[in-house]
Design an enzyme around this catalytic site. Structure first.
Site, PDB file in Angstrom:
ATOM      1  N   HIS A  70      43.124  43.834  36.484  1.00 31.87           N
ATOM      2  CA  HIS A  70      44.393  44.365  35.951  1.00 31.87           C
ATOM      3  C   HIS A  70      44.421  45.888  35.924  1.00 31.87           C
ATOM      4  O   HIS A  70      43.437  46.542  35.583  1.00 31.87           O
ATOM      5  CB  HIS A  70      44.749  43.752  34.606  1.00 31.87           C
ATOM      6  CG  HIS A  70      43.842  44.079  33.454  1.00 31.87           C
ATOM      7  ND1 HIS A  70      44.041  45.177  32.654  1.00 31.87           N
ATOM      8  CD2 HIS A  70      42.765  43.436  32.944  1.00 31.87           C
ATOM      9  CE1 HIS A  70      43.117  45.187  31.705  1.00 31.87           C
ATOM     10  NE2 HIS A  70      42.322  44.155  31.863  1.00 31.87           N
ATOM     11  N   ASP A 173      37.968  49.038  30.747  1.00 30.44           N
ATOM     12  CA  ASP A 173      38.748  47.789  30.788  1.00 30.44           C
ATOM     13  C   ASP A 173      40.137  48.125  31.321  1.00 30.44           C
ATOM     14  O   ASP A 173      40.955  48.645  30.583  1.00 30.44           O
ATOM     15  CB  ASP A 173      38.804  47.211  29.370  1.00 30.44           C
ATOM     16  CG  ASP A 173      39.760  46.048  29.218  1.00 30.44           C
ATOM     17  OD1 ASP A 173      40.210  45.509  30.236  1.00 30.44           O
ATOM     18  OD2 ASP A 173      40.064  45.688  28.061  1.00 30.44           O
ATOM     19  N   GLU A 202      48.421  42.853  31.854  1.00 28.96           N
ATOM     20  CA  GLU A 202      47.449  41.901  31.310  1.00 28.96           C
ATOM     21  C   GLU A 202      47.345  42.036  29.807  1.00 28.96           C
ATOM     22  O   GLU A 202      47.255  41.046  29.076  1.00 28.96           O
ATOM     23  CB  GLU A 202      46.066  42.153  31.946  1.00 28.96           C
ATOM     24  CG  GLU A 202      45.025  41.070  31.597  1.00 28.96           C
ATOM     25  CD  GLU A 202      44.140  41.395  30.401  1.00 28.96           C
ATOM     26  OE1 GLU A 202      43.321  40.540  30.037  1.00 28.96           O
ATOM     27  OE2 GLU A 202      44.255  42.482  29.805  1.00 28.96           O
ATOM     28  N   GLU A 203      47.351  43.288  29.335  1.00 26.88           N
ATOM     29  CA  GLU A 203      47.067  43.555  27.924  1.00 26.88           C
ATOM     30  C   GLU A 203      48.158  43.050  26.988  1.00 26.88           C
ATOM     31  O   GLU A 203      47.973  43.009  25.781  1.00 26.88           O
ATOM     32  CB  GLU A 203      46.865  45.074  27.706  1.00 26.88           C
ATOM     33  CG  GLU A 203      45.683  45.666  28.465  1.00 26.88           C
ATOM     34  CD  GLU A 203      44.324  45.211  27.937  1.00 26.88           C
ATOM     35  OE1 GLU A 203      44.309  44.425  26.971  1.00 26.88           O
ATOM     36  OE2 GLU A 203      43.297  45.637  28.494  1.00 26.88           O
ATOM     37  N   ASP A 225      36.955  41.522  35.247  1.00 25.27           N
ATOM     38  CA  ASP A 225      37.396  42.317  34.098  1.00 25.27           C
ATOM     39  C   ASP A 225      36.201  42.993  33.463  1.00 25.27           C
ATOM     40  O   ASP A 225      35.097  43.005  34.030  1.00 25.27           O
ATOM     41  CB  ASP A 225      38.137  41.396  33.100  1.00 25.27           C
ATOM     42  CG  ASP A 225      39.242  42.132  32.363  1.00 25.27           C
ATOM     43  OD1 ASP A 225      39.023  43.283  31.966  1.00 25.27           O
ATOM     44  OD2 ASP A 225      40.324  41.533  32.173  1.00 25.27           O
ATOM     45  N   HIS A 316      39.047  48.979  23.883  1.00 24.83           N
ATOM     46  CA  HIS A 316      40.398  49.392  23.471  1.00 24.83           C
ATOM     47  C   HIS A 316      40.367  50.568  22.494  1.00 24.83           C
ATOM     48  O   HIS A 316      41.193  50.656  21.586  1.00 24.83           O
ATOM     49  CB  HIS A 316      41.164  48.209  22.846  1.00 24.83           C
ATOM     50  CG  HIS A 316      41.511  47.143  23.848  1.00 24.83           C
ATOM     51  ND1 HIS A 316      42.379  46.110  23.578  1.00 24.83           N
ATOM     52  CD2 HIS A 316      41.118  46.958  25.120  1.00 24.83           C
ATOM     53  CE1 HIS A 316      42.495  45.330  24.644  1.00 24.83           C
ATOM     54  NE2 HIS A 316      41.739  45.825  25.592  1.00 24.83           N
TER      55      HIS A 316
END
Ligand code: ZN
Length: 349
Positions: A70, A173, A202-203, A225, A316
Site C-alpha cells: 500500500h 509501513d 489501506e490505512e 507490508d 504509526h
C-alpha cells in the site's frame, strides 16, 4: 538473489521522505510510475488512484500472481480554520494522540511547515500534567503563512536516516513494501505473470486492494507490508510474551490476523522456501491487526492469499525503526518463492 545495496536504500529513502496520506497518494504514485513503467507490459492508474502494473512471464503454464503493497500512510486532514495560523485537524488512519504534541508536520501540496501545538509546561495546572490531551484540543500552527486549507492532508516532517544496521524513518509501513514490490517487478522470473498492485487507502479500510484484486482476478496473492514488532522488554522486567514479531529475525509470515486466516498452502510454501534457501524468517504471532490480505482474500470468488511483512518498531508514529537485513531477507524470500511457484501449488491437498 536480487540485487540489494545502495540503490535500493536510496529508493526507500525517497519513498519514505514523500508524504502520501490516504486518499492523496500522488507523491508516491509518481515515483512508482517512473520506476515500473520501463519494465511493465501494462500500467494503469485506477479510479481510486492505485497503480496496477502487469508484467508477463515467458514460460508455459504461468501462474497469475498478485503482489500488493500500500502506498498510503497515516496522517492528518485539516478540517477547520481558527485564524491566526491555527488549524483544526482529524487523524487519517490509526494514530495515538499521545504521539502528536510538539511534532512538526508538513501541510498540503506546498508542504507548508507547521507544528502540532502544545501548552507549555509553565502554564499547565491541575491534572493537565497527567491527562491525555484530547484531539480536539490540538491545533496545527503554520505560523501565519496562511497556505493551509480545509481538506489539505498533513504528514509527519521526519527525514529518513540510515543508522548502521537500522533504518529510522516515518511511513516504513508501507514504503518498505512498495520498494520491495518495485524490486520484484524488475527482477521477474519467467514462470509467473506478475500483477502488481500499488494500492491506495489501506490505512482507512483496505479499499484500494479490494478494487485491485477485482481488476486482476489473480490465481493467488501476497500482501507485502510492515508489521509492528512490539518486542521491547516489559517495564516490570518480566518476559514479553506478546511480541508479535522481533526485529532481526527476518521476514514475518502470517498465519492468522484480525481479518484473514492465511491460505495454509501458501504459508507452508513460504516456510519451505525459506528453509530450502536458508533465508531466516519468523512467524508473526497470530492475533489482531491486518493487511490488505483481508480484502484480497474475500474478493470475487475468493483468492488464496498470504501476507509477508518486514517488522518495525513504533508503528504509526513520527518515526519507526526497521533493520536493513530484515528487508533484504524479505526481498530474497519473496523472489525465491516467486521462482518456485507452479500451478500445482494451488491444488488442494
Ligand atoms: Zn501497512
Amino acid at each position: 538473489m536480487p540485487t540489494f545495496g545502495n540503490a535500493q536504500l536510496k529508493l526507500l529513502e525517497r519513498l519514505c521522505n514523500v508524504i502520501a496520506i490516504s486518499g492523496d497518494e500522488s507523491e508516491v504514485r509518481n515515483i512508482v510510475l517512473k520506476e515500473v513503467k520501463p519494465y511493465a507490459d501494462e500500467v494503469k492508474v485506477d479510479a481510486l488512484g492505485s497503480v496496477l502494473a502487469t508484467r508477463l512471464g515467458r514460460g508455459r503454464k504461468r501462474t497469475r500472481v498478485m503482489l500488493d503493497a500500500h502506498m498510503d500512510e497515516v496522517g492528518f486532514m485539516i478540517v477547520d480554520e481558527d485564524g491566526d495560523g491555527l488549524y483544526r485537524f482529524e487523524t487519517v488512519g490509526g494514530i495515538d494522540v499521545h504521539h502528536l504534541v510538539g511534532k512538526q508536520v508538513f501541510v498540503g501540496k506546498e508542504r507548508t511547515p507547521g507544528v502540532i501545538g502544545a501548552k507549555p509546561i509553565h502554564l499547565m495546572n491541575g491534572d493537565e500534567y497527567t491527562r491525555k490531551v484530547p484531539l480536539d484540543a490540538l491545533r496545527i500552527d503554520v505560523g501565519l503563512s496562511g497556505k493551509a486549507k480545509v481538506g489539505d492532508r498533513a504528514g509527519f516532517a521526519t527525514r529518513f536516516r540510515r543508522v548502521g544496521p537500522s533504518i529510522l524513518a516515518k511511513s516504513i509501513d508501507d514504503r518498505i513494501g512498495i520498494a520491495t514490490l518495485i524490486q520484484l517487478f524488475r527482477d521477474l522470473p519467467p514462470n509467473i505473470d506478475l500483477c502488481a498492485a500499488f494500492s491506495v487507502q489501506e490505512e482507512i479500510g483496505l479499499r484500494g486492494a479490494k478494487v485491485a484484486a477485482q481488476y486482476f482476478n489473480p490465481d493467488m496473492a501476497i500482501a507485502i507490508d510492515s508489521t509492528p514488532a512490539n518486542d521491547l522488554p516489559l517495564h516490570d522486567g518480566s518476559e514479553n510474551m506478546s511480541y508479535n514479531t522481533k526485529l532481526g529475525l527476518g521476514p514475518a509470515i502470517y498465519i492468522a490476523d484480525g481479518s484473514t486466516l492465511h491460505d495454509p498452502r501458501l504459508v507452508r510454501f513460504l516456510r519451505e522456501t525459506a528453509e530450502a534457501e536458508k533465508i531466516p524468517y519468523q512467524i508473526r504471532q497470530p492475533g489482531g491487526g491486518g493487511t490488505d490480505s483481508g480484502a484480497i482474500q474475500r474478493s470475487l470468488a475468493g483468492i488464496p492469499t498470504v501476507s509477508v511483512s518486514v517488522p518495525h518498531r513504533y508503528t504509526h508514529s513520527p518515526v519507526s525503526i526497521a533493520r536493513v537485513d530484515d528487508w533484504k531477507h524479505t526481498i530474497n524470500l519473496l523472489h525465491a518463492a516467486l521462482k518456485r511457484i507452479t500451478p500445482e501449488l494451488l491444488i488442494l491437498r
